[in-house]
Design a protein around this motif. Structure first.
Motif, mmCIF file in Angstrom:
data_model
loop_
_atom_site.group_PDB
_atom_site.id
_atom_site.type_symbol
_atom_site.label_atom_id
_atom_site.label_comp_id
_atom_site.label_asym_id
_atom_site.label_seq_id
_atom_site.Cartn_x
_atom_site.Cartn_y
_atom_site.Cartn_z
ATOM 1 N N LEU A 80 9.322 -9.612 6.608
ATOM 2 C CA LEU A 80 10.476 -8.962 7.241
ATOM 3 C C LEU A 80 10.524 -9.423 8.690
ATOM 4 C CD1 LEU A 80 12.790 -6.839 7.188
ATOM 5 C CD2 LEU A 80 11.069 -5.128 7.829
ATOM 6 N N GLY A 81 11.360 -10.428 8.968
ATOM 7 C CA GLY A 81 11.439 -10.966 10.324
ATOM 8 C C GLY A 81 10.103 -11.536 10.760
ATOM 9 N N ASN A 82 9.525 -10.969 11.842
ATOM 10 C CA ASN A 82 8.241 -11.448 12.344
ATOM 11 C C ASN A 82 7.066 -10.630 11.817
ATOM 12 O OD1 ASN A 82 8.554 -9.066 13.774
ATOM 13 N ND2 ASN A 82 8.975 -10.073 15.738
ATOM 14 N N LYS A 83 7.304 -9.898 10.730
ATOM 15 C CA LYS A 83 6.257 -9.077 10.130
ATOM 16 C C LYS A 83 5.939 -9.573 8.718
ATOM 17 C CE LYS A 83 8.064 -5.015 12.535
ATOM 18 N NZ LYS A 83 9.310 -5.676 12.994
ATOM 19 N N THR A 84 4.660 -9.668 8.390
ATOM 20 C CA THR A 84 4.210 -10.031 7.052
ATOM 21 C C THR A 84 3.484 -8.839 6.450
ATOM 22 O OG1 THR A 84 3.990 -12.365 7.681
ATOM 23 C CG2 THR A 84 2.811 -11.639 5.700
ATOM 24 N N ILE A 85 3.965 -8.393 5.296
ATOM 25 C CA ILE A 85 3.415 -7.217 4.620
ATOM 26 C C ILE A 85 2.565 -7.686 3.448
ATOM 27 C CG2 ILE A 85 3.997 -5.073 3.398
ATOM 28 C CD1 ILE A 85 6.869 -5.458 4.766
ATOM 29 N N VAL A 86 1.353 -7.133 3.325
ATOM 30 C CA VAL A 86 0.430 -7.491 2.239
ATOM 31 C C VAL A 86 -0.108 -6.197 1.639
ATOM 32 C CG1 VAL A 86 -1.602 -8.831 1.585
ATOM 33 C CG2 VAL A 86 -0.275 -9.506 3.590
ATOM 34 N N THR A 87 0.095 -5.987 0.332
ATOM 35 C CA THR A 87 -0.426 -4.763 -0.281
ATOM 36 C C THR A 87 -0.893 -5.025 -1.712
ATOM 37 O OG1 THR A 87 1.348 -3.666 -1.572
ATOM 38 C CG2 THR A 87 1.609 -3.678 0.829
ATOM 39 N N ASN A 88 -1.506 -3.991 -2.299
ATOM 40 C CA ASN A 88 -1.999 -4.109 -3.673
ATOM 41 C C ASN A 88 -1.081 -3.441 -4.690
ATOM 42 O OD1 ASN A 88 -2.607 -1.377 -3.044
ATOM 43 N ND2 ASN A 88 -4.361 -1.372 -4.445
ATOM 44 N N GLY A 89 0.197 -3.219 -4.321
ATOM 45 C CA GLY A 89 1.098 -2.577 -5.278
ATOM 46 C C GLY A 89 2.543 -2.616 -4.830
ATOM 47 N N ASP A 90 3.379 -1.829 -5.512
ATOM 48 C CA ASP A 90 4.803 -1.868 -5.179
ATOM 49 C C ASP A 90 5.130 -1.135 -3.877
ATOM 50 O OD1 ASP A 90 4.685 0.815 -5.916
ATOM 51 O OD2 ASP A 90 5.887 0.580 -7.723
ATOM 52 N N GLN A 91 4.090 -0.624 -3.185
ATOM 53 C CA GLN A 91 4.349 -0.070 -1.852
ATOM 54 C C GLN A 91 4.727 -1.156 -0.856
ATOM 55 O OE1 GLN A 91 1.282 -0.240 -3.177
ATOM 56 N NE2 GLN A 91 -0.327 -0.372 -1.646
ATOM 57 N N ASP A 100 12.556 -1.758 7.672
ATOM 58 C CA ASP A 100 13.905 -2.289 7.844
ATOM 59 C C ASP A 100 14.848 -1.212 8.391
ATOM 60 O OD1 ASP A 100 15.681 -4.462 7.691
ATOM 61 O OD2 ASP A 100 16.475 -3.766 5.764
ATOM 62 N N LYS A 101 14.445 0.055 8.209
ATOM 63 C CA LYS A 101 15.225 1.200 8.732
ATOM 64 C C LYS A 101 14.585 1.774 9.997
ATOM 65 C CE LYS A 101 16.725 2.420 4.064
ATOM 66 N NZ LYS A 101 16.483 3.318 2.908
ATOM 67 N N GLN A 102 13.783 0.966 10.661
ATOM 68 C CA GLN A 102 13.153 1.308 11.942
ATOM 69 C C GLN A 102 12.057 2.358 11.836
ATOM 70 O OE1 GLN A 102 14.108 -0.771 14.418
ATOM 71 N NE2 GLN A 102 15.399 -1.590 12.799
ATOM 72 N N MET A 103 11.527 2.580 10.637
ATOM 73 C CA MET A 103 10.353 3.431 10.492
ATOM 74 C C MET A 103 9.105 2.608 10.809
ATOM 75 S SD MET A 103 11.414 5.347 6.933
ATOM 76 C CE MET A 103 9.960 6.384 6.817
ATOM 77 N N THR A 104 8.025 3.287 11.155
ATOM 78 C CA THR A 104 6.771 2.581 11.392
ATOM 79 C C THR A 104 6.084 2.297 10.055
ATOM 80 O OG1 THR A 104 5.417 4.577 11.546
ATOM 81 C CG2 THR A 104 6.461 3.800 13.588
ATOM 82 N N PHE A 105 5.061 1.459 10.113
ATOM 83 C CA PHE A 105 4.218 1.157 8.949
ATOM 84 C C PHE A 105 3.671 2.454 8.357
ATOM 85 C CE2 PHE A 105 -0.314 -0.143 7.826
ATOM 86 C CZ PHE A 105 -0.003 -0.809 6.656
ATOM 87 N N GLU A 106 3.110 3.299 9.208
ATOM 88 C CA GLU A 106 2.504 4.551 8.753
ATOM 89 C C GLU A 106 3.553 5.502 8.175
ATOM 90 O OE1 GLU A 106 -0.965 7.556 10.368
ATOM 91 O OE2 GLU A 106 0.284 6.497 11.816
#
Length: 237
Positions: A80-91, A100-106
């Motif tokens: 997402l832009g300058n962010k790379t997301i890595v997870t072990n599921g559909d999260q 994308d809606k300006q929420m934080t990671f947490e």
């Protein structure tokens, strides 16, 4: 904290499950991540990683043997832009849509908890890498049951600013093999990150248990230019 040898961490554990490593290359030039999956059942082992736009997704190797796609087919990596997301599921999708809606990671992960696969209640592990104007930081998260009690979800987020060259953090789903599988405990382990992308990839792949390993993804991102280099290794070919 003790800086651990990643090869030893992997080779001494027959079943760490799924794992995420995030950190910085030895020369300080690259943001580094690796994600691997393992499996004990035929359904879990019947998978490969495939490229999907800027990220990857899991895919059944033999579609005729796919019995339950719910927890094994997902996109582990999205950008997402300058962010790379890595997870072990559909999260991965939950984080992508939330940020994308300006929420934080947490905040994005507040709507999720561990996987509904009792009695294991597999933790959801996630990472986010952020690179902007030559500055790199990252965060990791684990959502886990309260010592196997599914009525309570324990949420932990760890943020790392200006990470040190040659150092990373490693988080995985299970402490070791077992029935039920014991969830990861403690904060992400400090591990060494050495060598080129291919040397790092080979070290991880060769250190994973031969019977249980399924797929591996490794990405190096140039912190100054944003240029991306990735590798995929699949046991099923």
């Amino acid at each position: 904290m003790e800086i651990r040898n990643l090869a030893n961490e992997l080779s001494s554990n027959s079943y760490p499950g799924r794992g995420i490593v995030i950190g910085k290359s030895q020369d300080g030039k690259y943001a580094v991540t690796a994600y691997f999956i393992m499996g004990r059942s035929e359904n879990s082992r019947n998978r490969v990683f495939v490229e999907d736009g800027d990220g990857i997704r899991t895919k059944a190797f033999d579609e005729s043997k796919l019995t339950d796609p719910s927890l094994i087919i997902y996109a582990p990596v999205r950008v997402l832009g300058n962010k790379t997301i890595v997870t072990n599921g559909d999260q991965t999708d939950t984080i992508y849509e939330g940020m994308d809606k300006q929420m934080t990671f947490e905040q994005s992960l507040r709507s999720r908890e561990f996987e509904p696969d009792g009695p294991n209640y597999t933790p959801r592990i996630s990472g986010i890498m952020h690179i902007e104007n030559g500055v790199y930081n990252y965060a990791m998260s684990i959502l886990k049951s309260n010592n196997g009690d599914p009525s309570s979800c324990n949420r932990f987020t760890y943020a790392y600013e200006n990470p040190k060259a040659g150092e990373g953090r490693f988080i995985h789903t299970y402490m070791n093999d077992g029935n039920p599988l014991p969830s990861f405990e403690g904060e992400p382990k400090v591990v060494e990150i050495k060598g080129s992308i291919d040397e790092f990839k080979d070290m991880i792949w060769n250190s994973l248990n031969e019977d249980n390993k399924v797929s591996l993804f490794v990405r190096f991102i140039n912190i100054e230019t944003g240029e991306v280099e990735s590798r995929i290794v699949n046991k099923n070919k």
